[in-house]
Design a protein around this motif. Structure first.
Motif, short mmCIF file in Angstrom:
data_model
loop_
_atom_site.label_atom_id
_atom_site.label_comp_id
_atom_site.label_asym_id
_atom_site.label_seq_id
_atom_site.Cartn_x
_atom_site.Cartn_y
_atom_site.Cartn_z
N GLN A 39 0.82 -1.20 0.00
CA GLN A 39 0.00 0.00 0.00
C GLN A 39 0.86 1.26 0.00
OE1 GLN A 39 -3.07 0.07 3.01
NE2 GLN A 39 -3.79 -2.01 2.51
N TRP A 40 1.98 1.22 0.69
CA TRP A 40 2.87 2.39 0.74
C TRP A 40 3.49 2.65 -0.63
CZ3 TRP A 40 3.51 6.79 2.67
CH2 TRP A 40 4.74 7.43 2.77
N ARG A 41 3.89 1.59 -1.30
CA ARG A 41 4.43 1.76 -2.65
C ARG A 41 3.35 2.32 -3.59
NH1 ARG A 41 6.86 -3.23 -1.38
NH2 ARG A 41 5.24 -4.36 -2.53
N ALA A 42 2.13 1.81 -3.44
CA ALA A 42 1.04 2.30 -4.27
C ALA A 42 0.75 3.78 -3.98
CB ALA A 42 -0.21 1.47 -4.04
N ALA A 43 0.84 4.17 -2.71
CA ALA A 43 0.61 5.57 -2.34
C ALA A 43 1.67 6.48 -2.96
CB ALA A 43 0.62 5.71 -0.82
N GLN A 44 2.92 6.07 -2.90
CA GLN A 44 3.99 6.86 -3.50
C GLN A 44 3.79 6.99 -5.00
OE1 GLN A 44 7.00 4.21 -1.72
NE2 GLN A 44 7.92 6.02 -0.76
N HIS A 45 3.40 5.88 -5.64
CA HIS A 45 3.17 5.91 -7.09
C HIS A 45 2.00 6.84 -7.43
CE1 HIS A 45 2.84 4.55 -11.22
NE2 HIS A 45 1.55 4.35 -11.00
N GLU A 46 0.94 6.80 -6.61
CA GLU A 46 -0.22 7.65 -6.87
C GLU A 46 0.15 9.13 -6.84
OE1 GLU A 46 -4.66 8.66 -5.03
OE2 GLU A 46 -3.35 7.21 -4.03
N VAL A 47 0.90 9.53 -5.83
CA VAL A 47 1.29 10.93 -5.71
C VAL A 47 2.21 11.34 -6.85
CG1 VAL A 47 2.51 12.61 -4.27
CG2 VAL A 47 0.93 10.97 -3.21
N GLU A 48 3.16 10.48 -7.17
CA GLU A 48 4.07 10.78 -8.28
C GLU A 48 3.31 10.89 -9.60
OE1 GLU A 48 8.00 8.82 -10.49
OE2 GLU A 48 7.24 7.98 -8.61
N HIS A 49 2.38 9.97 -9.82
CA HIS A 49 1.59 9.97 -11.05
C HIS A 49 0.73 11.24 -11.13
CE1 HIS A 49 0.02 7.90 -14.54
NE2 HIS A 49 -1.23 8.11 -14.13
N ALA A 50 0.13 11.64 -10.00
CA ALA A 50 -0.71 12.83 -9.98
C ALA A 50 0.09 14.08 -10.29
CB ALA A 50 -1.40 12.97 -8.62
N ARG A 51 1.34 14.14 -9.80
CA ARG A 51 2.18 15.29 -10.09
C ARG A 51 2.46 15.41 -11.58
NH1 ARG A 51 6.23 14.18 -4.97
NH2 ARG A 51 4.93 15.24 -3.38
N GLY A 52 2.53 14.26 -12.25
CA GLY A 52 2.74 14.27 -13.69
C GLY A 52 1.60 14.93 -14.45
N TYR A 53 0.38 14.83 -13.90
CA TYR A 53 -0.76 15.48 -14.54
C TYR A 53 -0.82 16.97 -14.21
CZ TYR A 53 -2.81 11.00 -15.95
OH TYR A 53 -3.06 9.79 -16.55
N GLY A 54 -0.28 17.35 -13.04
CA GLY A 54 -0.26 18.75 -12.67
C GLY A 54 -1.60 19.33 -12.29
N VAL A 55 -2.54 18.48 -11.88
CA VAL A 55 -3.89 18.93 -11.55
C VAL A 55 -4.16 18.83 -10.05
CG1 VAL A 55 -6.35 18.51 -11.90
CG2 VAL A 55 -4.77 18.33 -13.82
N ASP A 56 -3.80 17.71 -9.46
CA ASP A 56 -4.09 17.46 -8.05
C ASP A 56 -3.06 18.12 -7.13
OD1 ASP A 56 -6.33 15.20 -7.88
OD2 ASP A 56 -5.04 14.78 -9.60
N ALA A 57 -3.48 18.29 -5.89
CA ALA A 57 -2.58 18.80 -4.85
C ALA A 57 -2.37 17.73 -3.78
CB ALA A 57 -3.17 20.07 -4.24
N LEU A 58 -2.20 16.48 -4.21
CA LEU A 58 -2.02 15.39 -3.27
C LEU A 58 -0.72 15.56 -2.49
CD1 LEU A 58 -2.97 12.25 -5.40
CD2 LEU A 58 -4.47 13.76 -4.09
N GLU A 59 -0.76 15.14 -1.21
CA GLU A 59 0.42 15.18 -0.36
C GLU A 59 0.71 13.77 0.14
OE1 GLU A 59 -0.03 17.91 2.86
OE2 GLU A 59 -1.07 19.42 1.62
N SER A 72 -9.84 6.62 4.87
CA SER A 72 -9.92 5.28 4.30
C SER A 72 -8.53 4.67 4.42
CB SER A 72 -10.37 5.36 2.84
OG SER A 72 -10.48 4.06 2.28
N ASP A 73 -8.33 3.49 3.81
CA ASP A 73 -6.97 2.97 3.66
C ASP A 73 -6.84 2.35 2.27
OD1 ASP A 73 -8.05 0.40 3.79
OD2 ASP A 73 -7.22 -0.07 5.77
N GLY A 74 -5.69 1.79 2.00
CA GLY A 74 -5.38 1.37 0.64
C GLY A 74 -5.83 -0.02 0.26
N ARG A 75 -6.71 -0.64 1.04
CA ARG A 75 -7.19 -1.98 0.70
C ARG A 75 -8.02 -1.94 -0.58
NH1 ARG A 75 -10.30 -3.66 5.81
NH2 ARG A 75 -8.81 -2.18 6.71
N HIS A 76 -8.25 -3.10 -1.16
CA HIS A 76 -9.01 -3.17 -2.41
C HIS A 76 -10.52 -3.22 -2.18
CE1 HIS A 76 -5.35 -3.63 -4.72
NE2 HIS A 76 -4.95 -4.56 -3.86
N LEU A 77 -10.95 -3.88 -1.11
CA LEU A 77 -12.37 -3.91 -0.78
C LEU A 77 -12.69 -2.63 0.00
CD1 LEU A 77 -14.83 -5.77 -1.15
CD2 LEU A 77 -14.44 -6.59 1.17
#
Length: 435
Positions: free
Chosen positions: A121-141, A259-264
């Motif tokens: 989940q931590w790796r997925a969180a890091q990827h999500e933030v990095e991916h969002a920065r590539g779009y330049g729209v979100d302000a995720l932290e 929430s958390d990073g689970r799939h369900l």
């Protein structure tokens, strides 16, 4: 609360809206802003806001059921970014419109915290933030472990584009407001079918130039839309009010959702009166897309939600569950919400929010109002306008597939706990759920 009068015979109107939930009510509200002279009639089988609009988790978020990456693949980068910007803007628009309408719905834009409670989940969180920065729209932290207080949390993704809302207060207030402006809501009036120019109900026919269907999961109860949407149940509990010290130990401020990073999927909020309102998926799909009141309550799921809360926040005292409820949300076959309007037939629709509808309904209402009044705007050019999802398979394939999906997400979470790696099962399922 006294029900509004049912339809009493045939009726002529300008706009007939099937369903008095948030989509229908926001559409009426926005049409009244654009053309105050329109005669608008809303037809509701139960009472206004009876469905998901009044029973959801209170997340007014920028979430859209299809991911930005999936939208980019289907519609192109600029269209995907336009959709994402519109969703982010809608979070603020709901608060602005509610204030304008004089609706006290506990709106507070505190953002949402998604805990990462395993290495995958931590790796997925890091990827999500990095991916969002590539779009330049979100302000995720990306928050580190020192800023969060959930069990085993490596950190979290914080998204400021989310507000805490009391959904029932919003939908009921909106119903009162559109009535004050001249719209008529007929409750306890079951719609049976619609054709260009007419809506047939169990209490008479409503003739209208414009017909908007806004049924979400309840579209599965009408023959002509039965396979367009799948009703999937989500259940919730609400605890007793908790002391501020408990909330401080949990690390959840007023206005925040979590929430958390689970799939369900799970989802929670700190209510205005300091309760935890907490829900999640896990209730099964019922044969033939059946919707019944008794499906709103499943003791096994309620017990699982309480156990999940204690697992997530070991700081919690014993919890008293003072309220428990549930209901169906609407899932299109490709998990892609849509808005549509045909000026030739005068028939339009919106839905397929997959539980992300508290904000999306407002965007749908504004878009439908522009389409009905013939305006060419940035909203009418968004990529969900005119999108048509494929139909769900006939039974028994629909039953087997929907319930297999629930089992797969549960298994994917167990797989990640056991292996410490991203789930192979979840990766295989992701194209089927819009990601």
């Amino acid at each position: 609360m006294t029900p509004r009068p049912a339809l009493d015979g045939d009726l002529d109107t300008d706009v007939a809206i099937v369903g008095a939930g948030l989509t229908g009510l926001w559409t009426a509200y926005e049409l009244q802003r654009r053309d105050p002279g329109l005669r608008i009639t809303l037809l509701e089988k139960r009472i206004a806001g009876f469905g998901a609009s009044g029973r959801n988790g209170g997340w007014c978020s920028a979430l859209f059921p299809a991911s930005t990456a999936a939208l980019e693949k289907k519609h192109g980068r600029e269209a995907a970014l336009a959709m994402r910007r519109a969703m982010i803007d809608t979070v603020d628009e709901v608060g602005r419109a509610a204030a304008e309408a004089g609706i006290d719905c506990d709106y507070e834009r505190g953002g949402t915290i998604v805990f990462a409670r395993s290495e995958s989940q931590w790796r997925a969180a890091q990827h999500e933030v990095e991916h969002a920065r590539g779009y330049g729209v979100d302000a995720l932290e990306l928050w580190g472990a020192d800023r969060v207080h959930a069990r085993d949390a490596r950190g979290a993704v914080y998204d400021p584009a989310c507000a805490r809302v009391h959904p029932a207060a919003l939908v009921r207030g909106l119903a009162r407001r559109v009535e004050q402006r001249g719209a008529v809501i007929h409750e306890h009036t079951a719609v049976e079918s619609w054709t260009p120019g007419a809506v047939r109900t169990d209490r008479g026919t409503v003739r209208a130039r414009h017909i908007i269907t806004a049924l979400e999961g309840y579209g599965a109860t009408i023959a002509q839309s039965k396979r367009r949407i799948l009703p999937l149940y989500s259940l919730m509990v609400a605890t007793q009010p908790l002391d501020d010290a408990v909330w401080e130990a949990m690390g959840i401020a007023h206005g925040q959702t979590f929430s958390d990073g689970r799939h369900l999927v799970i989802y929670g909020q700190r209510t205005a009166d300091n309760r935890i309102a907490f829900g999640g998926r896990g209730a099964r799909y019922h044969w033939g897309s059946a919707i019944r009141d008794e499906y709103d309550r499943v003791d096994r799921v309620f017990e699982h939600l309480v156990a999940t809360l204690h697992d997530l926040f070991p700081q919690l005292p014993p919890l008293e569950i003072e309220h428990a409820w549930g209901g169906p949300l609407g899932v299109p076959r490709d998990w892609h919400a849509s808005v549509a309007y045909d000026p030739t037939t005068g028939i339009g629709s919106a839905g397929g929010y997959v539980g992300d509808g508290l904000s999306t309904t407002n965007l749908a209402g504004r878009t439908l109002a522009d389409l009905v009044t013939g305006r060419d705007t940035a909203l009418t050019r968004l990529p969900w306008v005119g999108h048509r999802s494929p139909s769900w398979e006939p039974e028994p394939l629909r039953f087997l597939g929907a319930n297999a999906g629930l089992v797969a997400m549960t298994t994917a979470d167990a797989e990640e706990r056991a292996t410490g790696r991203s789930s192979v099962i979840a990766r295989a399922m992701s194209p089927l759920i819009g990601h």
